[in-house]
Write an enzyme that holds these catalytic residues in place. Structure first.
Site, short mmCIF file in Angstrom:
data_model
loop_
_atom_site.label_atom_id
_atom_site.label_comp_id
_atom_site.label_asym_id
_atom_site.label_seq_id
_atom_site.Cartn_x
_atom_site.Cartn_y
_atom_site.Cartn_z
N ASP A 185 0.87 -1.17 0.00
CA ASP A 185 0.00 0.00 0.00
C ASP A 185 0.91 1.23 0.00
O ASP A 185 2.13 1.13 0.14
CB ASP A 185 -0.98 0.00 1.18
CG ASP A 185 -2.21 0.85 0.87
OD1 ASP A 185 -2.15 1.65 -0.09
OD2 ASP A 185 -3.23 0.74 1.57
C1 BGC Z 1 -4.97 3.29 0.05
C2 BGC Z 1 -5.13 2.28 -1.04
C3 BGC Z 1 -5.00 2.95 -2.38
C4 BGC Z 1 -3.66 3.64 -2.44
C5 BGC Z 1 -3.39 4.32 -3.76
C6 BGC Z 1 -3.72 4.12 -0.12
O1 BGC Z 1 -3.67 5.18 0.78
O2 BGC Z 1 -4.97 2.63 1.29
O3 BGC Z 1 -6.37 1.63 -0.92
O4 BGC Z 1 -5.15 2.01 -3.40
O5 BGC Z 1 -3.61 4.62 -1.42
O6 BGC Z 1 -4.17 5.41 -3.95
#
Ligand code: BGC
Length: 743
Positions: A283
């Site tokens: 993530d």
């Molecule tokens: C989120 C993810 C997301 C990623 C990219 C993160 O902060 O937890 O779910 O896909 O950002 O935007």
């Protein structure tokens, strides 16, 4: 120069520009590319940057991204969309030595150009096929805009509505959640990965992110492996079985080990036991965040721990690109670990057809066709109608008559535009002309004989009561009042946890003031999570839960208000009476001292100041018509291991309108080697019934449906007594008993 020409020739062979190369399997083609790559280029493939256009976390500003792309130091970008942007960046990648195409990923959570209802709202439809269609449209629109990969579906089970990201998932139940996870994967990925109208799905966040302690986003998770396997992992397995190309690890630590470097989860379960062939992306920044967790001391250690545990791609923490080469050189990370990750990433690039044509998703004609496609909007409206849940309809206040003389539309969301969309939606410059407000939807619906009055009444959270007088005047001049209250679109979502999930006080006060006029009131609640609104629930005539419904919200709402669509949604989460009850969920255990009823307080498992049950139970949802259930008929009261039994009910539409019911099957295993939930959803069927019509609905129960994880984590059924329940929600059910016999 000679060497460069030779490399180019080999790349052409590997990349499929040569006819004989086309005949190679993808695995062979991946291997030929891998053989040409330097260690630096391999690590580059494991590196993902944000496009700097949009961000959900801190963007690392240092470094020259474009240069790195040209040097083959980047495998993927996120938040880059549009034919033009993606083409520009892909052209840079084509200037790199090996011309390995970039993957473009984006959070297409509930639509791209056309915004669909938020995922939790869609889950309330329990309509798996329409949910698949919704993801299909989102996938098509995104793929036409140069996107290869969506960071969806979020399949995290969530029992805590304080957690803002409940809006992004399918609610609290693993059975419903698994069906929806699979449907969304199939929708995004279409018939075949590599079709230009399909994007790769990403099951996230692996794992147990939804169980953040206290409902506080990014918080730790502490749970037994049995709970993990029984409640939190099934939707991930379903997503994998449906072909999910990628997984994303979660931010949280699970029992003390950050998911990003959790080799039990990534290597043990996902890549080991489940044999997942795709790749895992971290993530945002989660590799580097392991320093904050207190799990590693620096980025060097973070890169080592994550790579060894099986995280294949580093989203935006730059830990891999800065450290992996050295880590391999000094022998702290085996080269085989890097090779395996790169092999997984390249395989997906081949499957997406990007080695054959890196620009195949950059197609202006397709982008134009999808941009304002009326069929996409029609699917969005169907989905929005099905997502609305009727929570109360005292005296049959709804549907409203089209001949009503004066309707007052009151509340902060009646004319809201972007607040209809929800957290993970994209803003387009023409939103104000595209998004259908409630005001616009209702205005289109009523005839010349109806006068519509409008008053905003109050803001969403600011405490001013200055607008109350105008709202009261509108109400007094109307035959019926329709109010729309709730949360603005940034009140639920990532990093939007709240300790109080009450309907904001100013809005509740406005409803109370209008109620005092004695006019009949319909309250519609916009929200990304279950809110607490006990006074409203107990006092106003009719309540529709309208979530955030997307681009076509106002049209769907108008159809439901006037009965052109008879509401059919059912709650995918229990709605608490108070935050103190959280987590409140239907599939809980009995305990050793279960309370017999709400007044049973004598040394039982109960709150002395509140009933145990939620305000609205899981699976709950009314219709403008009524459904009655017959007793359950079982084909046999004994089930043997190699057999099945059938449970049948007759459902009758006893009301005045045609309607659709979601008939739900729950089972309880009365005695287990580990205690079993008081009810578990095991099946459901949606039946349309004309007024007065009756239908028989049958469920087949096999021993396999009765499996659970015992204390050795074996997935087995155990002989003994079972209860079976069928009804329109998890509380109001018919009951029957059967025995599972050992052979
Ligand atoms: C989120 C993810 C997301 C990623 C990219 C993160 O902060 O937890 O779910 O896909 O950002 O935007």
């Amino acid at each position: 120069m000679k060497q460069a020409a030779c490399i180019l020739f080999l790349v052409m062979l590997a990349g499929g520009l040569n006819v004989s190369a086309q005949k190679k399997t993808i695995a062979q083609r991946v291997d030929s590319v891998l053989r040409l790559m330097t260690l630096e280029e391999k690590v580059g493939q494991m590196n993902q940057y944000n496009g700097d256009w949009e961000a959900t976390g801190p963007i690392t500003k240092d470094g020259d991204k474009q240069n790195q792309i040209r040097r083959g130091m980047l495998g993927s970008m996120l938040n880059v969309t549009g034919v033009e942007h993606t083409r520009q960046l892909q052209q840079m990648a084509m200037q790199s030595r090996l011309k390995i195409p970039l993957l473009f990923g984006q959070d297409i959570i509930h639509g791209y150009r056309t915004t669909f209802p938020i995922p939790l709202a869609e889950a309330a439809s329990w309509d798996i096929e329409t949910i698949r269609q919704s993801a299909r449209v989102a996938g098509k629109e995104a793929a036409a805009a140069g996107v290869h990969w969506t960071f969806a579906p979020m399949v995290d089970i969530a029992r805590d509505p304080r957690w803002g990201r409940v809006m992004e998932g399918a609610g609290e139940d693993p059975y419903l959640g698994s069906l929806i996870a699979a449907a969304r994967v199939k929708g995004f990925q279409g018939r075949h990965l590599g079709d230009t109208d399909a994007v790769m799905a990403c099951a996230k966040h692996f794992a147990a992110y939804g169980a953040a302690i206290g409902g506080r986003d990014y918080n730790s998770v502490d749970m037994s492996l049995r709970s993990l396997w029984e409640y939190y992992l099934p939707p991930f397995k379903a997503a994998l079985d449906a072909g999910a190309a990628t997984f994303m690890n979660s931010f949280n630590d699970l029992n003390g080990i950050p998911a990003t470097a959790n080799s039990y989860l990534l290597r043990g379960v996902l890549k080991g036991k489940w044999k997942f062939k795709g790749f895992v992306v971290s993530d945002w920044g989660s590799v580097g965040e392991m320093i904050n967790h207190g799990y590693v001391k620096d980025n060097y250690e973070a890169a080592r721990a994550a790579a060894i545990a099986g995280c294949d791609m580093d989203m935006e923490s730059r830990s891999y690109i800065k450290n992996l080469v050295t880590l391999v050189k000094v022998g702290k990370v085996p080269l085989t670990v890097v090779d395996e990750a790169v092999r997984r990433i390249l395989t997906k690039k081949f499957e997406m057809g990007l080695f054959d044509d890196p620009f195949r998703y950059c197609n202006d004609a397709r982008a134009a066709k999808e941009w304002d496609n009326p069929a996409n909007l029609a699917t969005a409206k169907k989905m929005a109608e099905k997502s609305i849940v009727l929570l109360k309809n005292a005296g049959g206040l709804l549907p409203l008559s089209r001949t009503t003389k004066t309707i007052a539309l009151i509340g902060p969301f009646i004319k809201a535009v972007r607040d209809n969309l929800g957290f993970w939606s994209y803003e387009w410059p023409d939103d104000s002309s595209r998004i259908v407000t409630t005001w616009a939807g209702v205005s289109k619906k009523v005839g010349d004989g109806t006068t519509l009055l409008y008053a905003r009444g109050c803001g969403v959270t600011d405490s001013s009561r200055a607008g109350f007088a105008g709202a009261l005047a509108a109400a007094q001049n109307a035959d019926v009042v329709v109010m729309q209250v709730g949360e603005a679109r940034d009140m639920s979502g990532e990093a939007k946890s709240r300790s109080s999930i009450r309907l904001p006080a100013v809005q509740e006060d406005l409803i109370k003031a209008i109620q005092a006029t004695g006019k009949p009131i319909v309250v519609m609640i916009n929200a990304g999570r279950p809110l607490i609104f006990n006074w409203v629930a107990d006092n106003v005539g009719a309540i529709l839960y309208t979530w955030w419904l997307g681009t076509t919200a106002g049209d769907a709402i108008a159809d439901v208000l006037f009965g052109d669509y008879n509401p059919s949604g059912h709650l995918p989460m229990s709605f608490p009476r108070a935050e103190g009850q959280i987590p409140v969920y239907y599939n809980h255990f009995s305990t050793g001292r279960p309370a017999k009823n709400d007044s049973d307080l004598y040394y039982v498992s109960a709150y002395t100041d509140l009933p145990n049950d939620p305000k609205f139970p899981f699976g709950f949802g009314l219709s403008y018509t009524n459904f009655s259930y017959s007793d359950i008929r079982l084909s046999s009261a004994v089930l043997r291991p190699d057999q099945s039994i059938t449970a049948t009910v007759t459902v009758t539409n006893t009301g005045k309108m045609d309607g659709e019911e979601t008939v739900q099957l729950y089972i309880r295993d009365l005695v287990g080697s580990v205690v079993r939930p008081v009810r578990e959803l095991k099946g459901f069927q949606q039946v349309s019934l004309r007024r007065g019509e009756k239908k028989t609905v049958s469920f087949t129960i096999k021993p396999d449906d009765l499996r659970f994880y015992n204390d050795k984590l074996e997935y087995k059924f155990e002989p003994g007594d079972f209860r079976l329940y069928i009804g329109g929600n998890s509380r109001d059910v018919r009951e029957a008993a059967f025995l599972l016999k050992a052979d």
